[in-house]
Structure formats: structure tokens, C-alpha cells
Motif scaffolding. Structure first.
Motif, PDB file in Angstrom:
ATOM      1  N   ASP A   1       0.645  -1.310   0.158  1.00 44.71           N
ATOM      2  CA  ASP A   1       0.208   0.065  -0.023  1.00 44.71           C
ATOM      3  C   ASP A   1       0.974   1.256   0.194  1.00 44.71           C
ATOM      4  O   ASP A   1       2.070   1.319   0.636  1.00 44.71           O
ATOM      5  CB  ASP A   1      -0.742  -0.030   1.180  1.00 44.71           C
ATOM      6  CG  ASP A   1      -2.281  -0.561   1.123  1.00 44.71           C
ATOM      7  OD1 ASP A   1      -2.710  -0.885   1.967  1.00 44.71           O
ATOM      8  OD2 ASP A   1      -2.658  -0.616  -0.145  1.00 44.71           O
TER       9      ASP A   1
ATOM     10  N   ARG B   1      -0.242   4.230   0.765  1.00 40.89           N
ATOM     11  CA  ARG B   1      -0.961   5.275   1.634  1.00 40.89           C
ATOM     12  C   ARG B   1      -1.787   4.403   2.917  1.00 40.89           C
ATOM     13  O   ARG B   1      -2.186   3.352   2.933  1.00 40.89           O
ATOM     14  CB  ARG B   1      -2.004   6.232   0.912  1.00 40.89           C
ATOM     15  CG  ARG B   1      -3.082   5.388   0.105  1.00 40.89           C
ATOM     16  CD  ARG B   1      -3.992   6.332  -0.598  1.00 40.89           C
ATOM     17  NE  ARG B   1      -5.084   5.721  -1.348  1.00 40.89           N
ATOM     18  CZ  ARG B   1      -6.221   5.333  -0.650  1.00 40.89           C
ATOM     19  NH1 ARG B   1      -6.539   5.779   0.488  1.00 40.89           N
ATOM     20  NH2 ARG B   1      -7.161   4.765  -1.303  1.00 40.89           N
ATOM     21  N   TRP B   2      -2.194   5.630   3.618  1.00 39.68           N
ATOM     22  CA  TRP B   2      -2.893   5.180   4.747  1.00 39.68           C
ATOM     23  C   TRP B   2      -4.414   4.652   4.329  1.00 39.68           C
ATOM     24  O   TRP B   2      -5.041   5.391   3.505  1.00 39.68           O
ATOM     25  CB  TRP B   2      -3.124   6.275   5.816  1.00 39.68           C
ATOM     26  CG  TRP B   2      -4.131   5.847   6.933  1.00 39.68           C
ATOM     27  CD1 TRP B   2      -5.437   6.771   7.026  1.00 39.68           C
ATOM     28  CD2 TRP B   2      -4.306   5.062   7.878  1.00 39.68           C
ATOM     29  NE1 TRP B   2      -5.985   6.538   8.231  1.00 39.68           N
ATOM     30  CE2 TRP B   2      -5.524   5.307   8.746  1.00 39.68           C
ATOM     31  CE3 TRP B   2      -3.399   4.010   8.267  1.00 39.68           C
ATOM     32  CZ2 TRP B   2      -5.834   4.654   9.919  1.00 39.68           C
ATOM     33  CZ3 TRP B   2      -3.729   3.150   9.405  1.00 39.68           C
ATOM     34  CH2 TRP B   2      -4.909   3.623  10.234  1.00 39.68           C
ATOM     35  N   ARG B   3      -5.082   3.466   4.696  1.00 38.91           N
ATOM     36  CA  ARG B   3      -6.310   3.237   4.463  1.00 38.91           C
ATOM     37  C   ARG B   3      -7.418   3.463   5.270  1.00 38.91           C
ATOM     38  O   ARG B   3      -8.629   2.632   5.296  1.00 38.91           O
ATOM     39  CB  ARG B   3      -6.309   1.658   3.980  1.00 38.91           C
ATOM     40  CG  ARG B   3      -5.301   1.199   2.977  1.00 38.91           C
ATOM     41  CD  ARG B   3      -5.889   1.671   1.487  1.00 38.91           C
ATOM     42  NE  ARG B   3      -4.928   1.427   0.476  1.00 38.91           N
ATOM     43  CZ  ARG B   3      -5.471   1.415  -0.965  1.00 38.91           C
ATOM     44  NH1 ARG B   3      -6.558   1.922  -1.241  1.00 38.91           N
ATOM     45  NH2 ARG B   3      -4.539   0.874  -2.066  1.00 38.91           N
TER      46      ARG B   3
ATOM     47  N   ALA C   1     -10.074   0.596   7.374  1.00 37.19           N
ATOM     48  CA  ALA C   1     -10.058  -0.624   6.622  1.00 37.19           C
ATOM     49  C   ALA C   1      -9.366  -2.004   7.077  1.00 37.19           C
ATOM     50  O   ALA C   1      -8.221  -1.715   7.509  1.00 37.19           O
ATOM     51  CB  ALA C   1      -9.872  -0.584   4.942  1.00 37.19           C
TER      52      ALA C   1
ATOM     53  N   HIS D   1      -9.249  -4.510   1.210  1.00 35.57           N
ATOM     54  CA  HIS D   1      -9.201  -3.358   0.327  1.00 35.57           C
ATOM     55  C   HIS D   1      -7.947  -3.613  -0.730  1.00 35.57           C
ATOM     56  O   HIS D   1      -7.266  -4.591  -0.602  1.00 35.57           O
ATOM     57  CB  HIS D   1      -8.653  -2.055   1.305  1.00 35.57           C
ATOM     58  CG  HIS D   1      -7.412  -2.310   2.003  1.00 35.57           C
ATOM     59  ND1 HIS D   1      -6.083  -2.038   1.420  1.00 35.57           N
ATOM     60  CD2 HIS D   1      -7.079  -2.391   3.230  1.00 35.57           C
ATOM     61  CE1 HIS D   1      -5.272  -2.483   2.300  1.00 35.57           C
ATOM     62  NE2 HIS D   1      -5.829  -2.640   3.412  1.00 35.57           N
TER      63      HIS D   1
ATOM     64  N   TYR E   1      -4.900  -2.969  -2.958  1.00 37.87           N
ATOM     65  CA  TYR E   1      -3.522  -2.679  -2.761  1.00 37.87           C
ATOM     66  C   TYR E   1      -2.755  -1.977  -4.260  1.00 37.87           C
ATOM     67  O   TYR E   1      -3.323  -2.527  -5.067  1.00 37.87           O
ATOM     68  CB  TYR E   1      -2.677  -3.887  -2.440  1.00 37.87           C
ATOM     69  CG  TYR E   1      -3.013  -4.497  -1.073  1.00 37.87           C
ATOM     70  CD1 TYR E   1      -1.954  -4.176   0.051  1.00 37.87           C
ATOM     71  CD2 TYR E   1      -4.046  -5.204  -0.958  1.00 37.87           C
ATOM     72  CE1 TYR E   1      -2.410  -4.721   1.137  1.00 37.87           C
ATOM     73  CE2 TYR E   1      -4.379  -5.684   0.520  1.00 37.87           C
ATOM     74  CZ  TYR E   1      -3.450  -5.171   1.517  1.00 37.87           C
ATOM     75  OH  TYR E   1      -4.016  -5.844   2.905  1.00 37.87           O
ATOM     76  N   ASP E   2      -1.882  -1.256  -3.881  1.00 34.88           N
ATOM     77  CA  ASP E   2      -1.424  -0.433  -5.074  1.00 34.88           C
ATOM     78  C   ASP E   2      -0.442  -1.206  -5.762  1.00 34.88           C
ATOM     79  O   ASP E   2      -0.199  -0.899  -7.143  1.00 34.88           O
ATOM     80  CB  ASP E   2      -0.794   0.886  -4.375  1.00 34.88           C
ATOM     81  CG  ASP E   2      -1.886   1.767  -3.803  1.00 34.88           C
ATOM     82  OD1 ASP E   2      -2.916   1.849  -4.265  1.00 34.88           O
ATOM     83  OD2 ASP E   2      -1.359   2.120  -2.744  1.00 34.88           O
TER      84      ASP E   2
END
Length: 126
Positions: free
Chosen positions: A99, A101-103, A106, A111, A113-114
Motif C-alpha cells: 500500500d 497510503r493509509w487506508r 479498513a 481493500h 493494494y497499489d
């Protein structure tokens, strides 16, 4: 952008131990957390665990608690997944998505993932 390379996979006997590595390259500063997923042939991808890159906080799926351990070495841009003792007899490909960034609130694994790597295969023999 960031690149992720999973390594350390290989044949392991049921009940044995294995340590997987996930190494990030390029823009490491963009990483907030790194997770581990696994996927067995014919099965859906399954969340395993997640670690915070900066703080080191961990979150484990119930199925692996007490058997798998996450750690990190920021100097080497590497996260480790130690899989120990009495492993289920399962052959799977392990992935370490990241990731950027902060999710928020979640739950890890629920969620998007980048970034994703190619995975590393862990064949388990009896």
C-alpha cells in the motif's frame, strides 16, 4: 512507482519451516504497509498478514496466528515472512502487495493494494 520482488520460495516438507522475503525497490518512501497473500491452485487468493513499514505493527489472519511471523529490515527494504512448524499441506504462490497510503479504518486484506509482484511458489511435500 515501486517494484516488489518475492523470493525464498521452494520445496518444503509438511511440518517444516521456510522464510520468505519481499524486497521493495525504487520509491520505497511511497510504501505505507506490506501484506502477504497466498493462492493455491484453483483457490481464491487468501490474505495472510500485514506489517506497517514504518512502525512495524502487524496483523495476522486467524488461520496463521502462532505459526507465521512478520518482520522487517528497513535498511534492506525487505519484509520477511517466517512460516514455522506444522504447516498445512498446501501448495501456493505467495505475494507481497504494498500500500502506498493509509487506508483509514479498513481491515487489512479487505481493500485494494497499489502494487503487486510476481509471487514466489511454495510447493509443500508430504
Amino acid at each position: 512507482q515501486v517494484q516488489l520482488v518475492e523470493s525464498g520460495g521452494g520445496l518444503v516438507q509438511a511440518g517444516g519451516s521456510l522464510r520468505l522475503s519481499c524486497t521493495a525497490s525504487l520509491d520505497t518512501f511511497t510504501i505505507y504497509a506490506i501484506a502477504w497473500f497466498r493462492q493455491a491452485p484453483g483457490k481464491e487468493r487468501e490474505f495472510v498478514a500485514q506489517i506497517s513499514w514504518s512502525g512495524g505493527g502487524t496483523y495476522y489472519a486467524d488461520s496463521v496466528k502462532g505459526r507465521f511471523t512478520l518482520s522487517r529490515d528497513n535498511a534492506k527494504n525487505t519484509v520477511y515472512l517466517q512460516m514455522s512448524s506444522l504447516q498445512p499441506q498446501v501448495t501456493a504462490v505467495y505475494y507481497c502487495p504494498a500500500d502506498s497510503r493509509w487506508r483509514g479504518g479498513a481491515v487489512p486484506g479487505t481493500h485494494p493494494y497499489d502494487y503487486w509482484g510476481q509471487g514466489t511458489q511454495v510447493p509443500v511435500s508430504s
